[in-house]
Scaffold this motif. Sequence first.
Motif, PDB file in Angstrom:
ATOM      1  N   VAL A 192       0.836  -1.205   0.000  1.00  0.00           N
ATOM      2  CA  VAL A 192       0.000   0.000   0.000  1.00  0.00           C
ATOM      3  C   VAL A 192       0.868   1.251   0.000  1.00  0.00           C
TER       4      VAL A 192
ATOM      5  N   THR B 223      -2.782   2.934  -3.266  1.00  0.00           N
ATOM      6  CA  THR B 223      -4.216   2.662  -3.253  1.00  0.00           C
ATOM      7  C   THR B 223      -4.478   1.223  -2.835  1.00  0.00           C
TER       8      THR B 223
ATOM      9  N   THR C 194      -6.919  -0.539  -4.085  1.00  0.00           N
ATOM     10  CA  THR C 194      -7.231  -1.264  -5.327  1.00  0.00           C
ATOM     11  C   THR C 194      -5.966  -1.793  -5.980  1.00  0.00           C
TER      12      THR C 194
ATOM     13  N   GLN D  76     -10.141  -6.533  -2.275  1.00  0.00           N
ATOM     14  CA  GLN D  76      -9.996  -5.256  -1.570  1.00  0.00           C
ATOM     15  C   GLN D  76     -10.507  -5.340  -0.135  1.00  0.00           C
TER      16      GLN D  76
ATOM     17  N   SER E 265      -8.234  -4.558   3.181  1.00  0.00           N
ATOM     18  CA  SER E 265      -8.637  -3.539   4.155  1.00  0.00           C
ATOM     19  C   SER E 265      -8.696  -4.112   5.562  1.00  0.00           C
TER      20      SER E 265
ATOM     21  N   ARG F 283      -8.036   7.848   6.165  1.00  0.00           N
ATOM     22  CA  ARG F 283      -8.928   7.534   5.056  1.00  0.00           C
ATOM     23  C   ARG F 283      -9.816   8.735   4.771  1.00  0.00           C
TER      24      ARG F 283
ATOM     25  N   ARG G  38      -9.636   7.509  -0.271  1.00  0.00           N
ATOM     26  CA  ARG G  38      -8.192   7.405  -0.499  1.00  0.00           C
ATOM     27  C   ARG G  38      -7.460   7.232   0.819  1.00  0.00           C
TER      28      ARG G  38
END
Length: 294
Positions: free
Chosen positions: A12, A17, A19, A29, A33, A50, A54
Amino acid sequence: MRARQLEVFTAVMKIGTITGAAKVLNISQPALSQILLHTEDDLGFKLFDRKKGRLFPTPEAHELYPEAERLFVGLEGLRRKSADLRLGGVGLVRVAASAPPAMSLLPEAMARFRNAHPKVHQRSHIAPISTLISMLRAGDVGMAMSLNDQLPHDIAVEKLGETGFCCLLPEDHALSGQVEVSLCDLETETVISYRRMTRPFDELDLAARKAGALFAPQLEIDVSISAVGFVKAGLGVAVVDSLLPWAQFDGLVLRPLSEQPRLPVSLMTIRGKTLSRNEEIMCDQIRSVCAERI
């Protein structure tokens, strides 16, 4: 931070990102997370803010990242070595070389090895001398080939032969009509050649001084094969090693350098380290090819 958490965090940070990181790591995803949230819970502080979908690294994340990246690189090295050991059931030979021997001598040595031992895996790398030394020390390769025999004490060097230098010219260059080119001929030319503080430069500089000439490349290179594009682009004429198979490149004229300073062709291993049987066989193939060709 667990290995998977380390992998996700560094991905990350690099990509920026969720994604993109999820795609690189081949996970969903939501799963990525969740790993990030669990990582933050374990650490006791936030890694990312966050905002509008983003992620923005926190100061703590920026402070943690260099060490995390170092550990991740080490983890990847461990995985690679584990895979190598797994392949050891059928055998693995890893060899590295600078570009000239990698393109001229090593292919034949590896072909002969493969013919005799088809089930043994082979892995090759092309790298400059500093990287070859690092790879040997790290155990990433068992042997390496270079055009240098002046190496640190922990590197065992076996000189297998010598090679000289040549000049690469555009097809329509005035010097292409000569049988050979001297360093004095090149004093009025834009010269493409090795950078200072390298073995090839030192040999060429010494030969030039003996001939009463000045060797001062205006375009310095680290890898001899990079000279091909520069000569073809009209940037100058190149002085490079004679070992690399230059004749395979169209649009160039090859002429020997008259002074003929020499470079050693060397086989490098770690001093005192016992090679595997397959590594010893590969070394013998390299010696055999060099004895025939140089």
